[in-house]
Design a protein around this motif. Sequence first.
Motif, short mmCIF file in Angstrom:
data_model
loop_
_atom_site.label_atom_id
_atom_site.label_comp_id
_atom_site.label_asym_id
_atom_site.label_seq_id
_atom_site.Cartn_x
_atom_site.Cartn_y
_atom_site.Cartn_z
N ALA A 85 0.85 -1.20 0.00
CA ALA A 85 0.00 0.00 0.00
C ALA A 85 0.87 1.24 0.00
CB ALA A 85 -0.93 0.00 1.21
N ASP A 86 0.31 2.32 -0.46
CA ASP A 86 1.00 3.61 -0.41
C ASP A 86 -0.04 4.70 -0.21
OD1 ASP A 86 3.78 4.83 -0.81
OD2 ASP A 86 2.55 6.09 -2.12
N LEU A 120 -5.12 9.88 -0.41
CA LEU A 120 -5.28 8.77 -1.33
C LEU A 120 -4.45 7.59 -0.84
CD1 LEU A 120 -5.21 11.60 -3.06
CD2 LEU A 120 -5.38 10.06 -5.00
N THR A 121 -5.07 6.45 -0.68
CA THR A 121 -4.32 5.23 -0.35
C THR A 121 -4.65 4.16 -1.38
OG1 THR A 121 -4.25 5.68 2.03
CG2 THR A 121 -3.93 3.40 1.33
N GLY A 185 -8.51 4.27 5.73
CA GLY A 185 -7.76 4.67 4.54
C GLY A 185 -6.85 5.84 4.81
N ILE A 186 -7.32 6.79 5.61
CA ILE A 186 -6.48 7.93 5.99
C ILE A 186 -5.32 7.48 6.85
CG2 ILE A 186 -6.48 10.17 7.18
CD1 ILE A 186 -9.51 10.32 6.46
N MET A 187 -5.53 6.44 7.65
CA MET A 187 -4.44 5.87 8.46
C MET A 187 -3.41 5.16 7.59
SD MET A 187 -6.30 4.31 11.85
CE MET A 187 -4.76 3.60 12.44
N GLY A 188 -3.83 4.69 6.42
CA GLY A 188 -2.86 4.04 5.54
C GLY A 188 -3.28 2.71 4.96
N LEU A 189 -4.49 2.22 5.33
CA LEU A 189 -4.95 0.95 4.77
C LEU A 189 -6.47 0.89 4.84
CD1 LEU A 189 -3.67 -1.68 3.58
CD2 LEU A 189 -4.12 -2.73 5.80
N PRO A 190 -7.18 1.23 3.76
CA PRO A 190 -8.64 1.19 3.79
C PRO A 190 -9.13 -0.25 3.91
CG PRO A 190 -7.84 1.56 1.55
CD PRO A 190 -6.64 1.62 2.45
N LEU A 191 -9.76 -0.57 5.02
CA LEU A 191 -10.06 -1.96 5.34
C LEU A 191 -11.13 -2.57 4.44
CD1 LEU A 191 -9.77 -2.01 9.22
CD2 LEU A 191 -8.12 -2.78 7.50
#
Length: 206
Positions: A85-86, A120-121, A185-191
């Motif tokens: 992820a990025d 954006l993730t 998603g804002i944390m880094g990984l949209p579940l």
Amino acid sequence: MKNTHPKIYLASKSPRRRELLRQIGVDFELLMLREKPPRGPDVDEHVLPEELPAVYVARVTMEKARCAHQVMLWRRLPARPILTADTTVTIDGKILGKPANKSEAAAMLRLLSGRSHQVLTSVAVIHDEHAWQSTQISDVLFQALTEPMIEAYCNTEEPYDKAGGYGIQGPAAIFIESIRGSHSGIMGLPLFETAQLLQQAGIRIL
């Protein structure tokens, strides 16, 4: 397609992504890529000329996935789905990376102050000859920040390993008036998107 190995490889050094995967019960093993000399990074994360934020974050994520897949093959590791992820922050079409120092962090926060920006993730899963990818976009509205607030925040360690100079899971949460999109998603990984991709790769979530 059913995967006989429920564990996946996570090609990310982000502790937040690890926490989020654990939250949904995904078992993983870290598969780290190089980021520094002597041989340089495995993936070049520089923004290409005129590259749009959504194109940039998707490209970097897929390059990480393909590189991690090659690493798995070179090391002769057990074949498992690989997740990468990025995350990038953008405002006025400009991509905000990770600030290198206090001056850069403060400048980013002044730019975000009192305005809405996008986070954006992109997430990619690669397994065997198949690859799946999804990019999630959230709108984040910051309150107007005073100089003492910016100064105090930049005196912490919080801004310096995060795109845009802040993390929603830390003290900067008090800056955020509202979000429209995915908190994870804002944390880094949209579940939601991550679960969909993993299920396509044969990983059962529930």
